[in-house]
Scaffold this motif. Structure first.
Motif, PDB file in Angstrom:
ATOM      1  N   ASP A 188      -9.280  -5.788 -34.832  1.00 25.66           N
ATOM      2  CA  ASP A 188      -8.179  -5.301 -35.478  1.00 25.66           C
ATOM      3  C   ASP A 188      -7.029  -4.799 -34.420  1.00 25.66           C
ATOM      4  OD1 ASP A 188      -9.591  -3.185 -34.490  1.00 25.66           O
ATOM      5  OD2 ASP A 188      -9.158  -1.859 -36.211  1.00 25.66           O
TER       6      ASP A 188
ATOM      7  N   TYR B 147      -9.608  -4.379 -41.436  1.00 22.87           N
ATOM      8  CA  TYR B 147     -10.018  -3.028 -41.643  1.00 22.87           C
ATOM      9  C   TYR B 147     -11.250  -2.591 -42.616  1.00 22.87           C
ATOM     10  CZ  TYR B 147      -5.250  -2.979 -39.728  1.00 22.87           C
ATOM     11  OH  TYR B 147      -4.168  -3.280 -39.022  1.00 22.87           O
TER      12      TYR B 147
ATOM     13  N   GLY C 299      -9.439   2.274 -39.915  1.00 18.26           N
ATOM     14  CA  GLY C 299      -9.708   1.283 -38.914  1.00 18.26           C
ATOM     15  C   GLY C 299     -11.121   1.190 -38.563  1.00 18.26           C
TER      16      GLY C 299
ATOM     17  N   LEU D 283      -2.894   3.468 -40.800  1.00 17.61           N
ATOM     18  CA  LEU D 283      -2.853   1.994 -40.863  1.00 17.61           C
ATOM     19  C   LEU D 283      -1.352   1.387 -41.416  1.00 17.61           C
ATOM     20  CD1 LEU D 283      -6.278   1.224 -42.262  1.00 17.61           C
ATOM     21  CD2 LEU D 283      -5.791   1.476 -39.837  1.00 17.61           C
TER      22      LEU D 283
ATOM     23  N   TRP E 100      -3.541   1.554 -47.548  1.00 18.33           N
ATOM     24  CA  TRP E 100      -4.315   2.822 -46.897  1.00 18.33           C
ATOM     25  C   TRP E 100      -3.945   4.105 -47.857  1.00 18.33           C
ATOM     26  CZ3 TRP E 100      -2.306   7.104 -44.352  1.00 18.33           C
ATOM     27  CH2 TRP E 100      -1.108   7.073 -43.715  1.00 18.33           C
TER      28      TRP E 100
END
Length: 610
Positions: free
Chosen positions: A47, A281, A326, A333, A357
């Motif tokens: 990520d 994620y 994450g 996020l 999120w």
């Protein structure tokens, strides 16, 4: 006009999503095309910002090409047994050579890693073959053009590129700057081996020493093969199951235990559409389901690692629970749009981060508790903090019991009482009751039993119309997520309501023999455009068929779905049966874990409740 012309040109030459293969070191991943181009790589973590992002644009957005000079050279490829060492065999006339691409894996995740490597080994098999190397480095999602300098010698060439916190060293062959990229040629004869190495390192540190490629290649192959040899599976589609479990392992971070939903971001669910999401994620739901698939095939240790990850990620007030984090448990996020990238086949916007999120998705607690209950039943001992964590999640579920949610599919329209979500709340309280009754753990079992029974009464009254379950309480539409109800034990697969639901799903959601998630025309998701059949849903239908005596239909559908994997066993999120192409992020954990479970159902002859 110029912008529109460029978008059309990009769309014409775009590499099909299914043409990519995965490289992984269980920390990050690269996508390599059939033409030998690494078009996606985020460093140092899955990520992190991209270094190569041609996948979401073109060659100007970063890539590393290694292929024969001969444009007519033919390639076949495979993984070296059950590993992520990709072997591409090239033939040009009488000349034959192989490229062995891999990312060295550190077998000890406890060691602090300060480098990430990609190795491209060229092996001469017959005759002589010339390879072209083209390298375009673009850090930070193609927003940072690096400063590049030659630092090696004639005998040991080395190119160093850096921008901001990131640096790369590229070794093994001389490269020359041409039009904002670096090019070079490598020749190999029969029996000759040439190694090209790329290493990422923090720009404030010196470049790491070159690798001993023979050594790290053997360590990497041994690590992957040893892991694969532990897989417990005997039944149909064995090779697909093994590769799918390997992909799920590749998406699991070696150090933190976080399980990513996919290796990519913003690959479109509709070419030219806006349904482009960042999936790099840890969704608690997807991770829990992935973990169950691994648990079912002998990997109890990963359950312990993930439970520890979960404890760290959700530490604090249960009211602050998120549906995703994450890879190390990061909470912020925030979703934004990257204007530097035009998108795959000009499918914009390109999004980084994911706005989901901040959503409330009521099914998530149930998914987590169902998985932790399965791990407990499989022999995972409770730690000092694991049962208190589950109790806090149950308190959170009880506090939210009256609230509508965005559902399994992360609807961006209004929150609703989604039937699948309400069933998963039932499952959460049911697993709390089981923990007390079957394992002797302390807790307010009378309260949980009352809440469980309350949820069942509500669902049976409000989530059923005309004899079938509904997508949410205010509609008679159906949703493929309803196929999951027997999996958590809410009802039997042959419950008359389930059979009626399946018939309605087949009638309204099946196109060309594959299932959509729901009817986008209903407007429930708040987004424009269409999407293609969602692969996991069709695998769920395989389970349902297998559990209700429709064995021939289950086997036929499974055969068709397995045939949709690409030549190295990978599946994206969706499949477009009209244009015969994969769509969405790849490889998609949801698709692969659903494949594994469907294969198990065919082997067992029934869907085993979770």
């Amino acid at each position: 006009m110029r912008s529109a012309r460029r978008r059309c040109e990009t769309a014409r030459v775009v590499t099909p999503i299914e043409d990519y293969a995965l490289l992984s070191n269980c920390r990050t991943a690269a996508l390599v095309s059939r033409e030998g181009s690494i078009d996606w790589l985020c460093l140092p973590r899955l990520d992190s910002a991209s270094t190569f992002a041609a996948l979401l644009g073109d060659e100007t957005h970063g890539r590393w090409v290694l292929r024969p000079d001969d444009p007519d050279a033919r390639a076949t490829r495979r993984y070296d047994r059950d590993t992520f060492v990709l072997i591409t065999r090239w033939q040009s006339g009488d000349a034959v050579a192989e490229v062995h691409d891999f990312m060295p894996i550190d077998p000890d995740p406890g060691v602090q890693i300060r480098r990430t490597d990609v190795v491209r080994r060229i092996v001469g098999i017959a005759g002589e073959m010339a390879f072209t190397q083209r390298l375009s480095i673009r850090f930070d999602y193609s927003r940072a053009m690096p400063w590049v300098r030659q630092t090696g010698t004639e005998a040991e060439p080395q190119l160093v590129a850096m921008a901001g916190p990131d640096a790369l060293a590229v070794r093994g062959a001389r490269l020359t700057a041409v039009d904002h990229e670096h090019r070079g040629e490598v020749r190999v004869s029969a029996g000759e081996v040439r190694d090209l190495q790329l290493v990422w390192f923090p720009s404030h540190r010196p470049a790491p020493e070159p690798l001993d490629v023979d050594q790290v290649l053997e360590v990497t192959k041994t690590w992957w093969q040893s892991w694969a040899d532990r897989i417990e599976h005997a039944g149909p589609h064995h090779e697909k199951v093994v590769r799918s479990l390997l992909i799920l392992r590749a998406l699991t971070n070696h150090e933190t235990g976080g399980i990513a939903a996919a290796a990519t971001m913003s690959l479109p669910e509709q070419i030219g559409g806006e349904r482009n999401w960042d999936y790099r994620y840890v969704w608690l739901r997807d991770a829990a389901l992935t973990l169950e698939a691994l648990l079912d095939h002998g990997f109890l240790g990963l359950a312990d690692s993930w439970r520890e990850w979960l404890l760290r990620a959700v530490a604090g007030d249960p009211a602050d629970l998120q549906i995703m984090y994450g890879l190390a448990g990061e909470r912020d996020l925030t979703e934004s749009v990257l204007s530097a990238l035009p998108g795959y086949a000009a499918s914009a916007p390109v999004r980084v981060g994911n706005g989901a999120w901040g959503q409330y998705q009521a099914d998530v607690v149930g998914e987590v508790l169902v998985t932790l209950s399965a791990a407990r039943a499989a022999g995972l001992k409770d730690s000092e903090f694991s049962w208190p964590l589950e109790r806090s999640l149950l308190r959170f579920a009880a506090d939210q019991i009256e609230h509508p949610d965005q559902g399994l599919w992360e609807i961006r329209g209004p929150a609703r009482m989604f039937t699948h979500s309400r069933v998963m709340m039932w499952a959460a309280f049911d697993r709390g009751v089981r923990a007390v009754e079957q394992h002797g753990l302390p807790g307010p079992v009378d309260t949980w039993r009352e809440l469980r029974d309350r949820m069942r009464d509500e669902i049976d009254r409000r989530g059923v119309r005309d004899g079938h379950f509904t997508q949410h309480y205010d509609t008679d539409e159906v949703d493929a997520s309803l196929l999951l109800l027997p999996e958590v034990g809410y009802c039997a697969a042959d419950d008359p309501r389930m059979l009626a639901t399946v018939a309605r799903i087949e009638q309204t959601l099946m196109h060309d023999g594959l299932l959509h998630r729901y009817r986008t025309q209903s407007g429930v998701d708040g987004l424009a455009g269409e999407e293609s059949p969602f692969l996991a849903c069709s695998f769920w239908l395989v389970e349902q068929y297998a559990s209700t005596g429709r064995r021939d239909e289950a086997a036929a559908l499974m055969d068709r779905l397995c045939a949709l994997t690409n030549d190295v066993g990978m599946l994206a999120e969706e499949y477009d049966p009209v244009h015969r192409r994969q769509l969405g992020n790849i490889p998609q954990a949801f698709s692969h874990l659903a494949l594994v479970r469907a294969a198990d159902a065919l082997s067992d002859g029934e869907c085993t409740p979770r």
